[in-house]
Scaffold this motif. Structure first.
Motif, short mmCIF file in Angstrom:
data_model
loop_
_atom_site.label_atom_id
_atom_site.label_comp_id
_atom_site.label_asym_id
_atom_site.label_seq_id
_atom_site.Cartn_x
_atom_site.Cartn_y
_atom_site.Cartn_z
N SER A 132 0.83 -1.20 0.00
CA SER A 132 0.00 0.00 0.00
C SER A 132 0.87 1.25 0.00
N ILE A 133 0.41 2.24 -0.75
CA ILE A 133 1.07 3.55 -0.82
C ILE A 133 -0.02 4.60 -0.64
N ASN A 134 0.17 5.46 0.33
CA ASN A 134 -0.83 6.47 0.65
C ASN A 134 -0.15 7.82 0.80
N ALA A 135 -0.55 8.79 -0.02
CA ALA A 135 0.02 10.15 0.03
C ALA A 135 -1.10 11.14 0.29
N GLN A 136 -0.94 11.99 1.31
CA GLN A 136 -1.97 12.95 1.70
C GLN A 136 -1.36 14.33 1.87
N ASP A 137 -2.21 15.33 1.72
CA ASP A 137 -1.80 16.72 1.91
C ASP A 137 -2.92 17.43 2.67
N GLN A 138 -2.58 18.01 3.83
CA GLN A 138 -3.58 18.72 4.63
C GLN A 138 -2.97 19.98 5.22
N ASP A 139 -3.84 20.89 5.64
CA ASP A 139 -3.39 22.11 6.29
C ASP A 139 -3.18 21.84 7.77
N ASP A 140 -2.04 22.33 8.34
CA ASP A 140 -1.82 22.19 9.77
C ASP A 140 -2.50 23.33 10.52
N PHE A 141 -2.25 23.43 11.82
CA PHE A 141 -2.95 24.42 12.63
C PHE A 141 -2.59 25.86 12.26
N GLN A 142 -1.49 26.08 11.53
CA GLN A 142 -1.13 27.40 11.04
C GLN A 142 -1.45 27.55 9.56
N LEU A 143 -2.26 26.61 9.03
CA LEU A 143 -2.67 26.60 7.63
C LEU A 143 -1.50 26.42 6.67
N ASN A 144 -0.41 25.82 7.17
CA ASN A 144 0.68 25.43 6.29
C ASN A 144 0.40 24.04 5.73
N SER A 145 0.92 23.77 4.54
CA SER A 145 0.71 22.47 3.93
C SER A 145 1.50 21.40 4.68
N ASP A 146 0.79 20.40 5.14
CA ASP A 146 1.40 19.28 5.86
C ASP A 146 1.25 18.04 5.00
N ARG A 147 2.35 17.57 4.44
CA ARG A 147 2.32 16.41 3.55
C ARG A 147 2.85 15.18 4.30
N PHE A 148 2.20 14.08 4.12
CA PHE A 148 2.71 12.84 4.71
C PHE A 148 2.46 11.67 3.77
N THR A 149 3.35 10.68 3.87
CA THR A 149 3.33 9.52 2.99
C THR A 149 3.52 8.26 3.81
N ASN A 150 2.68 7.26 3.53
CA ASN A 150 2.81 5.94 4.15
C ASN A 150 3.06 4.91 3.06
N ILE A 151 4.08 4.08 3.24
CA ILE A 151 4.35 2.96 2.35
C ILE A 151 4.53 1.72 3.22
N SER A 152 3.79 0.67 2.92
CA SER A 152 3.92 -0.54 3.74
C SER A 152 3.88 -1.79 2.88
N LEU A 153 4.60 -2.80 3.32
CA LEU A 153 4.66 -4.11 2.68
C LEU A 153 4.27 -5.14 3.74
N ASN A 154 3.28 -6.00 3.40
CA ASN A 154 2.71 -6.91 4.38
C ASN A 154 2.74 -8.35 3.87
N PRO A 155 3.80 -9.11 4.14
CA PRO A 155 3.82 -10.53 3.76
C PRO A 155 3.25 -11.42 4.87
N GLY A 156 2.82 -12.62 4.50
CA GLY A 156 2.31 -13.55 5.49
C GLY A 156 2.33 -14.98 5.01
N LEU A 157 2.51 -15.92 5.94
CA LEU A 157 2.46 -17.36 5.67
C LEU A 157 1.46 -18.00 6.63
N PHE A 158 0.77 -19.05 6.17
CA PHE A 158 -0.23 -19.68 7.03
C PHE A 158 -0.44 -21.13 6.61
N PHE A 159 -1.13 -21.87 7.48
CA PHE A 159 -1.54 -23.25 7.19
C PHE A 159 -2.83 -23.51 7.97
N GLY A 160 -3.50 -24.62 7.64
CA GLY A 160 -4.71 -24.92 8.39
C GLY A 160 -5.51 -26.05 7.78
#
Length: 432
Positions: A132-160
């Motif tokens: 997943s890749i998530n990029a956002q842009d919002q105004d902070d409390f002083q109305l400055n542009s606050d940009r943040f980005t999340n990148i995550s990799l989620n592997p998994g193994l299972f049996f049953g």
């Protein structure tokens, strides 16, 4: 007297139809490939009410997503692949006048794969993963542009052990046969004929082409051909075409799960986070999560299903390096127990109603850095969601979701409670 005779005839005809119906809980759909592509614009609202004024807010907005998925269900393999892209905008307004309202816009993309490999009819091992890749842009409390980005990799193994089956195609076959009996197009059907029709539906749904006209002709030809192959007497050829076409075009492709499955595995997660305000910085975390999961589903009355899921898991998260976020946790660990139930009901062939409830409890500890004692992070969460899915045409449907979530959080030095109502309306168009 006439009313009594009419009622008796109605009950008798209903019993005949029920006697001829096919128990869809016996059907096992097997197909190599079933792709699906959908465009989904939606409007959203959510609110947060809390005993701490800082958390009280209302937010609303809209998003546009494009979802693609491909499913495969064979005797020796179940595989699900999905890719989703989304652009969204929302505005959040706080009750506290000292807090600045937030307008936020952004985009995200998510891709996942999950595969079950069956070594015997009831035993499996598998893997899953997500990016997943998530990029956002919002105004902070002083109305400055606050940009943040999340990148995550989620592997998994299972049996049953065990397997969850879905009765989607057998459900449609029963609707077709019942309508044909009601319209007196045919005089009788057998469970074996209904299962053969379900198998024919399974075989043609996966055949995709962008030539919609030719595809529809091919699909209806294949459905009609079955009645000739089985020597089912047809009283009205036109009504046979009309009933088959109506169900194919307007019956909801609902899935009713049934079966049992025990699953044991471990999921990992590597995540990167960047934020530009109040000062630029990034963070890397690594998470491990072993779990045990039990799922059980049962079909009720050929038009509803009830499914339960229970899960126990533990988690451990650590920063991979020193970061410049002073209030971020250096370590997090604990355990989670959850129980959920989903009831699906199809009052008519073009409408699906579902009600999902979940409760989860967490006992955890957060450690800000190696030189400090940890503080507890205990949570109790419940979520209840009602969903209405209305099938307008073969390609177009409306989906309405109304939800309520509650959370009780105890972190030692303070605790608070929140309640979050939510509303979502989307109009979804399936390209194929």
């Amino acid at each position: 007297m006439k009313a009594l005779i009419f009622t008796a005839l109605l009950v008798f005809s209903t019993l005949i139809v029920q006697a001829q119906s096919y128990d869809i809980s016996q059907y096992q759909a097997r197909y190599e490939r079933r792709p699906f592509l959908e465009i989904n614009p939606s409007l959203n609202y959510s609110g947060t009410f809390s005993d701490m004024d800082d958390f009280v807010n209302h937010s609303g907005g809209g998003d546009l997503s494009i979802d693609w998925r491909e499913q495969s269900s064979l005797d020796n393999r179940i595989r699900n692949i999905s890719v989703s892209g989304q652009a969204q905008f929302f505005r959040r307004e706080f009750r506290d006048n000292n807090r600045t309202d937030i307008s936020q816009k952004g985009a995200s993309i998510f891709a996942s794969i999950e595969q079950y490999n069956y070594t015997t009819p009831k035993k499996f091992w598998g893997f899953r993963g997500g990016l997943s890749i998530n990029a956002q842009d919002q105004d902070d409390f002083q109305l400055n542009s606050d940009r943040f980005t999340n990148i995550s990799l989620n592997p998994g193994l299972f049996f049953g052990t065990g397997r969850i089956e879905f009765a989607e195609d057998a459900l449609l076959a029963n609707w077709m046969m019942n309508d044909l009996l009601e319209q007196q197009v045919i005089n009788a059907t057998t469970p074996e004929q209904r299962e053969l029709l379900a198998q024919r539906i399974t075989s043609i749904i996966g055949n995709r082409t962008f030539d919609f006209r030719r595809r529809r002709i091919y699909e209806l030809q294949q459905l009609q051909q079955l009645f000739k192959e089985e020597n089912i007497a047809i009283e009205d050829e036109f009504m046979l075409f009309a009933v088959l076409n109506d169900n194919w075009a307007f019956a909801n492709r609902a899935s009713l799960p049934r079966g049992q499955r025990w699953q044991f595995g471990i999921d990992g997660r590597g995540a990167y986070f960047y934020q530009s305000q109040p000062f630029a910085g990034d963070d890397f975390t690594l998470t491990g999560r072993p779990y045990a999961n039990y799922t059980s589903g049962k079909i009720i009355g050929n038009n509803a299903s009830s499914s339960w899921t229970a899960e126990l898991s533990a988690y451990y998260q650590t920063d991979l390096e020193e970061n410049n976020f002073p209030f971020n946790s250096g370590e997090r660990y604990g355990g989670v127990a959850s129980l959920s139930h989903r009831l699906v009901w199809l009052p008519i062939s073009r409408t699906t109603l579902s009600w999902t409830n979940q409760v989860a409890g967490q006992l955890g500890t957060n450690v800000l850095n190696a030189n400090q004692d940890g503080f507890k992070d205990n949570q109790l969460t419940f979520i209840s969601t009602l969903s209405w899915d209305y099938f307008v045409t073969y390609n177009w449907r409306f989906v309405l979701n109304v939800g309520l979530a509650g959370q009780f959080i105890d972190q030692g030095f303070f605790d608070f409670h929140t309640v979050r109502p939510s509303f979502n309306f989307s109009t979804r168009y399936a390209i194929f």
